[in-house]
Design a protein around this motif. Structure first.
Motif: not given
Length: 694
Positions: A446-449, A583-588, A591-600
């Motif tokens: 839990t905590i480590e996730r 990207e919604t699931a990825y950021q959740k 963490g906030r700021g982890s998404i970058l669509r320009a990466a493809g």
């Protein structure tokens, strides 16, 4: 039409069963597991259940419509490295891929704290020795085109040479075979002609997905486990047929559903977590006013402690599961385990004299000392017996009396005297150590996730879960615990209610955005395979299908699964919707700021999951009467002293029951320990609710 449906969970210490009678009662039963002849333990468990129903075992089985089993046969063979002598055939030049593995292999399965200790780093034990890994001239490119044909003569020479080494099983894993399996199928035909009794696994069949190392490991493990698991289950099924079973047998999978035994024995890698997953499935069906969408499942049996996490009503699932330090390409409900069960052995370190508990277990044979089956090492169950938390007269529905005096003497001789403490203090130390290990595993998952366990409700089951949950839940800050009425047989309960599930997968890397028609074509391929396998619809079964894709940023390995609806394949903006959801699931997750669509963004794998529900009769509660008065009092050790506490009959504590701690609730297969400053109640569904910090 049969009257009964049966779910059986074969654990390391006990074999559990749940029998659902059409429009009748639900019966739960247990028996000691019989290693080496698991059919004996299953037969005894079912005999006990038949006696409760007032019928003969043959009548029970003859009138059984569906029989489902969760077994530890596959995982035990992997842990004990007792698999078949296996050869691996792969593309020439890639023979060492499974040995090299990935950078993370040395630390796979370790907690964050353990990863900091480099002395614990090690690679997975080789299941196939290097001299049995053979490369062969062939090549399919990344588009599925044949670049170098496979020679029949070369395969024949290799197989004949390998057979002189006593090979029982073959694993075939060629590069890019999931895009074009022609060479693997060609090799299989030759193996079956030259060695018709051999077990054969093709990577294009068992794991048709990206990831050379993971695909190869999955293929090897399946072949390594195949012959032995098949023998175990064939022997069990033969025993059931002799006792009167007429209908098909289904096997529980790590994916959370059952599959016909004939299919399951060919895919034992899908059975590795079959038992623990059953409890997670059962927990999803809890009907309670206090169970939210987020909860932690904990299963303490005789051999291990298993933890799962359900977020927003859905169990956390992994596309790649971890077994024996190998990454396996089998989609699985995530359940992590630690060797902390009732049979976990306590001993003093021979060098430091530090008290250690587990991971080794006494199992059912010889079992804890108090069982009187020849055990000589003190266990967690012995400690609980010495502390007064187990009723020696009512253990195992009163069929087996515990020898408290022998357990106390063993604890005294092996732990208490060397440490200069009383046997009760030694027993309390053992219980505290195992409770802390269980709390640590919950934190790890839990905590480590990124989850705060204090915001979750905890579900405790297994024979030892209700006995210990008052302690390990308090240690991690959990406020509310649900203890199911059928806690002791809860995995069997989940297995009994599981649907038949088949997973169909194809890895075709697809960069988004892309025309919806291309995505539709991928799923149509999977649907054609499913129709070929499943045939016409069985009117007795309700069939549903769900779709999903595994997505990732390009050049990353962090994949997330994104579900979609069949109707979306007829839309025009599916790519955009999938990228937004990813990207919604990825950021959740990260963490906030982890998404970058320009990466493809790309889809790596397309998935079709077909589920078929078995017909069900009306379920009835395990509670038929209710009694709220104590049935007696007993001295029980809490926090350094014996306290006189009230004892209640758990089997008769119905909705509306409530008691403050300390107290103990005892049933035929259930013991709940309520600590001081805690309380317990029974909700409207008949399950127990433990309030940890009253």
């Amino acid at each position: 039409m049969g009257r009964y449906s049966i779910g059986v969970d074969i654990g390391g210490t006990f074999t559990d069963s749940v029998i659902r009678e059409e429009d009748g009662p639900v019966v739960q039963e247990k028996a000691f597991t019989t290693p080496g002849a698991i059919g004996d333990g299953v037969a005894q468990c079912l005999k006990n259940a038949a006696a409760r129903l007032g019928v003969h075992l043959s009548d029970l089985l003859e009138q059984t419509e569906v029989f489902k089993i969760g077994t530890t046969s596959a995982v035990n063979r992997l842990i004990n490295q007792a698999g078949a002598k296996t050869a691996l055939i792969t593309t020439k030049g890639h023979e060492d891929a499974i040995i090299i593995g990935r950078v993370s292999q040395k630390t796979d399965g370790l907690s964050e704290a353990e990863r900091a200790d480099s002395s614990l780093w090690k690679k997975a034990d080789l299941l196939v020795p290097r001299f049995l890994i053979r490369g062969i001239n062939e090549r399919v490119d990344c588009f599925g085109a044949v670049v170098c044909p496979l020679s029949d003569e070369e395969v024949e020479d290799m197989i004949e040479e390998l057979l002189t080494s006593g090979i029982e099983s073959f694993a075939v894993c060629f590069l890019w075979s999931f895009l074009n399996p022609a060479h693997e199928l060609q090799a299989k035909r030759i193996i079956q002609r030259l060695a018709p009794a051999s077990f054969v696994t093709l990577s294009s069949d068992i794991a048709p997905a990206l990831g050379e190392y993971e695909r190869m490991a999955t293929t090897v493990i399946n072949s390594y486990l195949g012959p032995g698991t098949g023998t175990d289950l064939a022997s069990l099924e033969q025993r059931l047929r002799q006792e009167g079973l007429r209908q098909a047998v289904y096997l529980m999978q790590s994916t959370g559903g059952v599959v016909a035994a004939a299919t399951g024995v060919q895919r034992p890698v899908y059975l590795l977590a079959s038992g623990p997953v059953g409890g997670v499935i059962a927990a999803q069906t809890l009907k309670s006013e206090v169970v939210p969408a987020n909860f932690i499942t904990t299963d303490m049996g005789g051999t291990s402690f298993d933890v799962g996490v359900v977020v927003d009503g859905v169990p956390i699932e992994r596309s790649v599961s971890l077994h024996h330090r190998y990454r396996v390409l089998v989609s699985s409900i995530e359940v992590k385990s630690v060797g902390a069960g009732g049979g976990s052995i306590a001993a003093l370190d021979p060098v430091t004299s530090v008290l250690q508990v587990g991971p080794h277990s006494a199992g059912s044979v010889p079992g804890p000392v108090c069982y009187g089956f020849g055990g000589t090492a003190p266990t967690v169950t012995d400690a609980n017996a010495v502390l007064g938390r187990l009723n020696p007269e009512r253990f195992f529905a009163g069929r087996h009396r515990l020898d408290i005096a022998r357990a106390r003497q063993t604890l005294t001789d092996q732990i208490a005297v060397p440490l200069g403490i009383s046997p009760e203090q030694a027993a309390e130390a053992i219980v505290k150590i195992v409770d802390s290990r269980m709390a640590d595993l919950i934190r790890n998952l839990t905590i480590e996730r990124g989850h705060d366990p204090r915001s979750f409700t905890l579900v405790a089951y297994g024979g030892g879960g209700p006995l210990h949950v008052g302690s390990y839940s308090r240690e991690i800050g959990i406020e509310t615990v649900i203890i199911p009425r059928a806690a002791s047989t809860y995995s069997a309960w989940g297995i009994a209610g599981s649907p038949a599930i088949q997973h169909y997968v194809v890895s075709t890397p697809t960069i988004l955005p892309v025309e919806t028609s291309r995505l539709r074509e991928r799923f149509q391929q999977l649907e054609e395979r499913a129709l070929s396998d499943l045939g016409v619809e069985n009117p007795q079964m309700a069939r549903t299908a769900s779709l999903a894709v595994d997505m990732r940023y390009r050049y990353q390995n962090q994949e997330l699964r994104v579900p979609l609806q069949r109707a979306e394949l007829d839309g025009v903006s599916l790519s955009q919707n999938l990228m937004d959801r990813f990207e919604t699931a990825y950021q959740k997750r990260f963490g906030r700021g982890s998404i970058l669509r320009a990466a493809g963004i790309e889809i790596s794998t397309f998935r079709l999951i077909v589920s078929e529900e078995f017909p069900r009769g009306k379920e009835s509660s395990l509670v038929s009467r209710s009694r709220s008065e104590p049935v007696g009092r007993r001295d029980i050790w809490f926090d350094g002293a014996f306290l006189p506490v009230a004892i209640f009959n758990a089997d008769l504590a119905g909705p509306g029951f409530r008691s403050a701690g300390p107290c103990v609730l005892e049933g035929d297969f259930l013991t709940i320990v309520v600590h001081p400053r805690q309380s317990i109640a029974v909700n409207t569904s008949g399950d127990f609710v433990l309030y940890v910090n009253e």
